[in-house]
Design a protein around this motif. Structure first.
Motif, short mmCIF file in Angstrom:
data_model
loop_
_atom_site.label_atom_id
_atom_site.label_comp_id
_atom_site.label_asym_id
_atom_site.label_seq_id
_atom_site.Cartn_x
_atom_site.Cartn_y
_atom_site.Cartn_z
N TYR A 90 3.24 13.68 -9.50
CA TYR A 90 2.25 12.69 -9.04
C TYR A 90 2.86 11.31 -9.24
N ILE A 91 3.10 10.61 -8.12
CA ILE A 91 3.68 9.27 -8.17
C ILE A 91 2.54 8.26 -8.05
N ASP A 92 2.18 7.66 -9.16
CA ASP A 92 1.03 6.77 -9.23
C ASP A 92 1.47 5.32 -8.99
N CYS A 93 1.67 4.98 -7.74
CA CYS A 93 2.15 3.63 -7.38
C CYS A 93 1.13 2.56 -7.74
N GLU A 94 -0.15 2.91 -7.73
CA GLU A 94 -1.19 1.94 -8.04
C GLU A 94 -1.41 1.77 -9.53
N ASN A 95 -0.85 2.70 -10.33
CA ASN A 95 -1.05 2.70 -11.78
C ASN A 95 -2.53 2.70 -12.14
N ASN A 118 6.86 0.49 -11.70
CA ASN A 118 6.39 -0.87 -11.99
C ASN A 118 7.05 -1.88 -11.07
N THR A 119 8.36 -2.07 -11.21
CA THR A 119 9.04 -3.05 -10.36
C THR A 119 9.93 -2.38 -9.30
N GLN A 120 9.80 -1.08 -9.15
CA GLN A 120 10.63 -0.37 -8.18
C GLN A 120 10.16 -0.66 -6.75
N SER A 121 11.10 -0.78 -5.84
CA SER A 121 10.78 -0.99 -4.44
C SER A 121 10.39 0.32 -3.78
N ALA A 122 9.84 0.23 -2.57
CA ALA A 122 9.48 1.43 -1.83
C ALA A 122 10.70 2.31 -1.60
N GLU A 123 11.84 1.69 -1.28
CA GLU A 123 13.06 2.45 -1.04
C GLU A 123 13.47 3.25 -2.27
N SER A 145 -0.39 5.02 -3.80
CA SER A 145 -0.57 5.27 -2.38
C SER A 145 0.50 4.49 -1.61
N LEU A 146 0.65 4.83 -0.34
CA LEU A 146 1.66 4.19 0.49
C LEU A 146 1.32 2.72 0.76
N GLY A 147 0.04 2.41 0.82
CA GLY A 147 -0.39 1.07 1.19
C GLY A 147 -0.05 -0.01 0.19
N VAL A 148 0.22 0.36 -1.07
CA VAL A 148 0.51 -0.66 -2.09
C VAL A 148 2.00 -0.82 -2.35
N MET A 149 2.81 -0.01 -1.71
CA MET A 149 4.25 -0.08 -1.95
C MET A 149 4.85 -1.33 -1.31
N VAL A 150 5.89 -1.86 -1.93
CA VAL A 150 6.52 -3.10 -1.47
C VAL A 150 7.99 -2.82 -1.18
N SER A 151 8.45 -3.29 -0.03
CA SER A 151 9.85 -3.08 0.35
C SER A 151 10.77 -3.93 -0.50
N ALA A 152 12.05 -3.54 -0.55
CA ALA A 152 13.04 -4.31 -1.32
C ALA A 152 13.18 -5.72 -0.76
N GLN A 153 13.06 -5.85 0.55
CA GLN A 153 13.15 -7.16 1.18
C GLN A 153 12.05 -8.09 0.68
#
Length: 346
Positions: A90-95, A118-123, A145-153
């Motif tokens: 379970y990858i809890d991106c929203e924490n 925490n500070t990991q990018s979507a990639e 969730s996918l909607g809260v992920m942030v790209s490295a850019q």
């Protein structure tokens, strides 16, 4: 000529160490991870397909995470019965994962691989997921969730600097790689996504972030909406009810490549104390499939093979009384399940 083709097929399979070239299509049954709710299983013809990419999308509070946790719980039970050592990630991106609620739903927290970026990018998160799939020890991955992920850019820029595309590019690459890997290693991937208003399309009021490629790679897409509030017996309350016992969760099939598309919408009953009311949903499916004949407030059992009414087996007034009887009589509950399965509902 045929001999040369046969030799070529063997050479291809040997080169790639896999049966990627065959003559004819194998009659392969799609294995599934079931829901606890009979209504959800009815809608999806048995549950979530294994080895595929699935999307759960909906507004906040619509039941996406709760449904995903229910799948996690049932996957843990299924993998333990199979004895192959498969785990759930379970990858809890929203924490924001509520451990108490997950435990109440039946999730074995001590046997759950939980990743809290925490500070990991979507990639980086996507690469972690791919690496986990390739261990061949993971049977289910949930990304919330996918909607809260942030790209490295975007991470490398300040708030004032504009970025375009969001995680679409990273998600496209990830989905393309994950699709074949999930099939190869029999890993199911559930991506929980948000729903946002589509201001550019007057005919489609909502859209999900992540681009179109992700949607194309999903074998099943389910849209969730919060339904009406219910009491402790599963009966509908007014929307203005001050202290509801739970609510109905609406599940709509936006896309399916793993079942007949004739079933589009279903509901399951959710309480805020114990989770899914499976017996209430069992009654709903039985009524829908004419296993239980409803006349006013009376319910009578019907044999689906003969059409004969079995009043001696079950004739009860009021839905709460049927649910109470099913709690006490496991044989009757199993008989109703058997009747539903005999109509190839699941």
């Amino acid at each position: 000529m045929a001999n040369e083709l046969d030799m070529l097929l063997k050479k291809i399979n040997k080169k790639y160490d896999d049966e990627i070239a065959t003559i004819g299509l194998p009659d392969k049954h799609i294995e599934r991870i079931p829901f606890t709710s009979p209504s959800a299983n009815w809608l999806t013809y048995g549950g979530i397909p294994r080895g595929r990419i699935i999307e759960f999308a909906g507004e906040e509070g619509s039941g996406k995470t709760t449904t995903a946790l229910d799948v996690v719980r049932n996957a843990q039970i299924l993998f333990q019965e199979e004895g192959k050592g498969k785990r759930v990630v379970y990858i809890d991106c929203e924490n924001t994962l509520d451990i108490d609620w997950a435990t109440r739903l039946g999730v074995d927290i001590n046997n759950l691989v939980l990743l809290k970026p925490n500070t990991q990018s979507a990639e980086e998160i996507f690469q972690i997921a791919l690496d986990m799939i390739q261990t061949n020890e993971v049977g289910l991955i949930v990304i919330d969730s996918l909607g809260v992920m942030v790209s490295a850019q975007a991470l490398d820029k300040t708030v004032e600097e504009k970025t375009y595309g969001g995680i679409s590019q990273a998600l496209t690459v990830f989905a393309n790689k994950a699709s074949s890997l999930c099939a190869k290693y029999d890993t199911t991937l559930i991506g929980i996504n948000q729903v946002r208003e589509d201001m550019d399309n007057p005919y489609n009021t909502f859209k999900t972030p992540g681009g179109k490629a992700w949607k194309h790679m999903c074998s099943l897409r389910i849209i969730f909406n919060k339904g009406y509030p219910i009491d402790e017996n599963g009966n509908e309350l007014k929307k203005s009810a001050l202290n509801p016992f739970g609510n109905r969760v609406q599940m709509s099939i936006a896309k399916t490549k793993v079942s007949n598309p004739t079933r589009r919408i279903s509901y399951y009953s959710l309480t805020y104390t114990d989770g899914i009311m499976d017996l209430v949903d069992l009654v709903d499916v039985a009524v829908l499939e004419n296993i239980l004949l409803q006349a006013g407030s009376w319910f009578t059992l019907v044999n689906p093979e003969t059409g004969e009414m079995q009043e001696d087996v079950l004739k009860v007034q009021g839905k709460p009384n049927i649910v109470a009887k099913l709690k006490e009589d496991s044989e009757l509950k199993n008989l109703i399940k058997k009747y539903i399965e005999s109509k190839k509902s699941l």
